[in-house]
Write a protein that holds these residues in place. Structure first.
Motif, mmCIF file in Angstrom:
data_model
loop_
_atom_site.group_PDB
_atom_site.id
_atom_site.type_symbol
_atom_site.label_atom_id
_atom_site.label_comp_id
_atom_site.label_asym_id
_atom_site.label_seq_id
_atom_site.Cartn_x
_atom_site.Cartn_y
_atom_site.Cartn_z
ATOM 1 N N UNK A 132 -13.692 -8.311 -8.194
ATOM 2 C CA UNK A 132 -13.900 -8.548 -9.627
ATOM 3 C C UNK A 132 -13.867 -7.252 -10.424
ATOM 4 N N UNK A 133 -14.445 -6.181 -9.868
ATOM 5 C CA UNK A 133 -14.535 -4.905 -10.580
ATOM 6 C C UNK A 133 -13.294 -4.042 -10.398
ATOM 7 N N UNK A 134 -12.356 -4.490 -9.582
ATOM 8 C CA UNK A 134 -11.134 -3.725 -9.375
ATOM 9 C C UNK A 134 -11.295 -2.539 -8.448
ATOM 10 N N UNK A 135 -12.397 -2.490 -7.707
ATOM 11 C CA UNK A 135 -12.606 -1.387 -6.754
ATOM 12 C C UNK A 135 -11.572 -1.468 -5.637
ATOM 13 N N UNK A 193 -18.627 -0.935 4.225
ATOM 14 C CA UNK A 193 -18.240 0.455 4.459
ATOM 15 C C UNK A 193 -16.918 0.774 3.759
ATOM 16 N N UNK A 194 -15.969 -0.163 3.836
ATOM 17 C CA UNK A 194 -14.671 0.040 3.186
ATOM 18 C C UNK A 194 -14.839 0.085 1.671
ATOM 19 N N UNK A 195 -15.642 -0.820 1.136
ATOM 20 C CA UNK A 195 -15.853 -0.861 -0.316
ATOM 21 C C UNK A 195 -16.492 0.428 -0.798
ATOM 22 N N UNK A 196 -17.458 0.947 -0.032
ATOM 23 C CA UNK A 196 -18.131 2.185 -0.421
ATOM 24 C C UNK A 196 -17.147 3.349 -0.425
ATOM 25 N N UNK A 197 -16.250 3.377 0.570
ATOM 26 C CA UNK A 197 -15.244 4.440 0.611
ATOM 27 C C UNK A 197 -14.275 4.315 -0.553
ATOM 28 N N UNK A 198 -13.939 3.068 -0.919
ATOM 29 C CA UNK A 198 -12.971 2.839 -1.992
ATOM 30 C C UNK A 198 -13.526 3.198 -3.364
ATOM 31 N N UNK A 199 -14.847 3.191 -3.515
ATOM 32 C CA UNK A 199 -15.468 3.515 -4.813
ATOM 33 C C UNK A 199 -15.099 4.927 -5.268
ATOM 34 N N UNK A 200 -14.876 5.816 -4.320
ATOM 35 C CA UNK A 200 -14.635 7.226 -4.641
ATOM 36 C C UNK A 200 -13.146 7.544 -4.723
ATOM 37 N N UNK A 243 0.830 -1.206 0.000
ATOM 38 C CA UNK A 243 0.000 0.000 0.000
ATOM 39 C C UNK A 243 0.867 1.260 0.000
ATOM 40 N N UNK A 244 1.941 1.240 0.791
ATOM 41 C CA UNK A 244 2.829 2.401 0.874
ATOM 42 C C UNK A 244 3.528 2.651 -0.464
ATOM 43 N N UNK A 245 3.987 1.570 -1.107
ATOM 44 C CA UNK A 245 4.707 1.706 -2.375
ATOM 45 C C UNK A 245 3.781 2.187 -3.493
ATOM 46 N N UNK A 246 2.556 1.665 -3.512
ATOM 47 C CA UNK A 246 1.599 2.063 -4.550
ATOM 48 C C UNK A 246 1.005 3.440 -4.277
ATOM 49 N N UNK A 247 1.168 3.923 -3.033
ATOM 50 C CA UNK A 247 0.628 5.226 -2.632
ATOM 51 C C UNK A 247 -0.878 5.293 -2.869
ATOM 52 N N UNK A 248 -1.579 4.290 -2.333
ATOM 53 C CA UNK A 248 -3.035 4.249 -2.443
ATOM 54 C C UNK A 248 -3.616 4.127 -1.039
ATOM 55 N N UNK A 249 -4.893 4.445 -0.862
ATOM 56 C CA UNK A 249 -5.526 4.284 0.448
ATOM 57 C C UNK A 249 -5.421 2.838 0.928
#
Length: 418
Positions: free
Chosen positions: A115-118, A81-88, A59-65
């Motif tokens: 599957x959707x890559x979210x 809840x996590x998936x919903x936050x990740x959608x944005x 996660x740190x290397x990719x610099x993503x949430x």
């Protein structure tokens, strides 16, 4: 103060000790990180070998949430809840510790997001994912096996800790002996560093001189608490299995109670009983495997708290059963023989002969169909010529296997004259 193991948690793959097959130069995970294309994955391995650390580094290397959930304390709501936050967000990593503790419906909750890559899912487990992770989720994830840390790697961890941690440096630690630290930690980096911190914190003198005796004395003063996240996991299950194997139902049910009190997964306990029923009881009491298999099915249906009664019935039965490891030794002997002798040809008389050409070549010739003979038995060799007459199964000394021995001797005469 933040625990030593957390203070020293690596932030890059270069800082990580161990798992070079996954994270070293040219390895699969390092290449994926360099390309910025990290797949969803299941990290399978014993406690304290770097599963959580690898997830953090990714996660740190990719610099993503980076979101983290524990299957012990989280449910479907938290996952959604996590998936919903990740959608944005443009990509997010969801790390689920002890993913094997999620049931099918909980695992289904994040299947669509994977599957959707979210989200990029990273699951950590100490259990075989083939048994504990949904097939659909498993097919969309890479499974990476993490290895226990060896002594050289454990020593490297200790040396890094003494060099990098200011608190340890202030204590002027002298590491004279390491065998006790290694033996107690059992290849678990977190346990090793926690033990080092405990020892140093207990000794008031300066410099702190660490010897095997000092470590043993301090470690034995602690009350052994079953840690469902891994600290005492293998020690307690070892005591449990050895109590059943040793025919002590009192010891077995005590360690069972310890695991239940610690929140151990009911399927983990039941699966060990199924294995034990064949490995340590076997043909001395064939009903043991039936009992253990039914126990596994029943506790999955019932769940805690009532599952404790079913487990207790099975545990006390298995502990009170006669013991035999003859079946376990037989397959060990057979596998060792296969390793030594390689792919020996199947004798012609017991080969399959589905075509006319195969029959002309002698496939199946002179085979004796056992049911055409008295007692449904016809003497003939079933092993390859090179190992003909080899004994692999040796019935143990107990009432049931004595009957098997007599029967085999009656049929085979000298060949099975145990």
């Amino acid at each position: 103060m933040v625990p030593l193991a957390e203070r020293l948690r690596p932030e890059t793959l270069d800082d990580l000790v161990g798992q070079a097959h996954l994270t070293g130069p040219g390895s699969i995970l390092r290449k994926a990180l360099q390309q910025g294309k990290v797949p969803s994955m299941i990290l399978w391995g014993p406690p304290g070998v770097g599963k959580t650390t690898i997830a953090n580094i990714i996660a740190h290397t990719l610099d993503v949430p980076f979101y983290t959930l524990s299957a012990i304390s989280s449910g479907v709501k938290e996952v959604r809840d996590v998936i919903e936050a990740a959608r944005h967000q443009q990509g997010a990593v969801l790390f689920i510790d002890e993913i094997h503790r999620f049931n099918k419906s909980q695992q289904d909750a994040f299947l669509g997001a994977v599957e959707k890559g979210i989200i990029t899912l990273i699951g950590a487990t100490t259990e075989n994912p083939s048994f504990e992770v949904n097939a659909a989720l498993l097919s969309r994830s890479q499974v990476y096996v993490l290895k226990p840390l060896g002594q050289e790697e454990l020593l490297q961890l200790l040396q890094q800790a003494l060099l990098k941690d200011p608190w340890l440096q202030s204590k002027r630690v002298e590491l004279k002996e390491t065998a006790a630290l290694f033996n107690i930690s059992g290849g678990d980096a977190r346990k090793l560093l926690n033990l080092l911190e405990l020892v140093v914190d207990t000794i008031q003198d300066a410099p702190v001189v660490i010897t095997d005796q000092v470590v043993m004395d301090i470690a034995q003063q602690r009350v052994a608490i079953y840690d469902k996240q891994g600290e005492q996991h293998y020690d307690i299950i070892s005591a449990f299995i050895k109590s059943v194997r040793g025919s002590d139902p009192n010891g077995a049910v005590y360690w069972l109670a310890r695991m239940i009190a610690g929140g151990e997964d009911v399927k983990f306990i039941a699966r060990r009983l199924v294995i034990l029923a064949s490995e340590d009881i076997g043909n001395a009491n064939p009903n043991a495997l039936l009992m253990a298999t039914n126990c596994f099915q029943a506790v999955n249906l019932i769940g805690y708290p009532e599952a404790r009664i079913i487990l207790s019935q099975c545990v006390t039965y298995l502990a009170s059963s006669p013991k035999s490891n003859a079946a376990y030794m037989a397959i060990n002997n057979a596998q060792s023989l296969v390793s030594q002798t390689g792919d020996l040809p199947v004798p012609l008389h017991i080969r399959n002969a589905p075509t006319r050409l195969m029959k002309q070549q002698g496939y199946g010739k002179d085979y004796k169909y056992s049911h055409d003979y008295d007692n449904h038995f016809a003497p003939q060799e079933y092993l390859p010529d090179e190992i003909a007459g080899t004994k692999l199964y040796d019935p143990a000394q107990n009432a049931r296997e004595d009957e098997l021995r007599k029967y085999l001797k009656l049929l085979w005469k000298e060949k099975y004259n145990y």
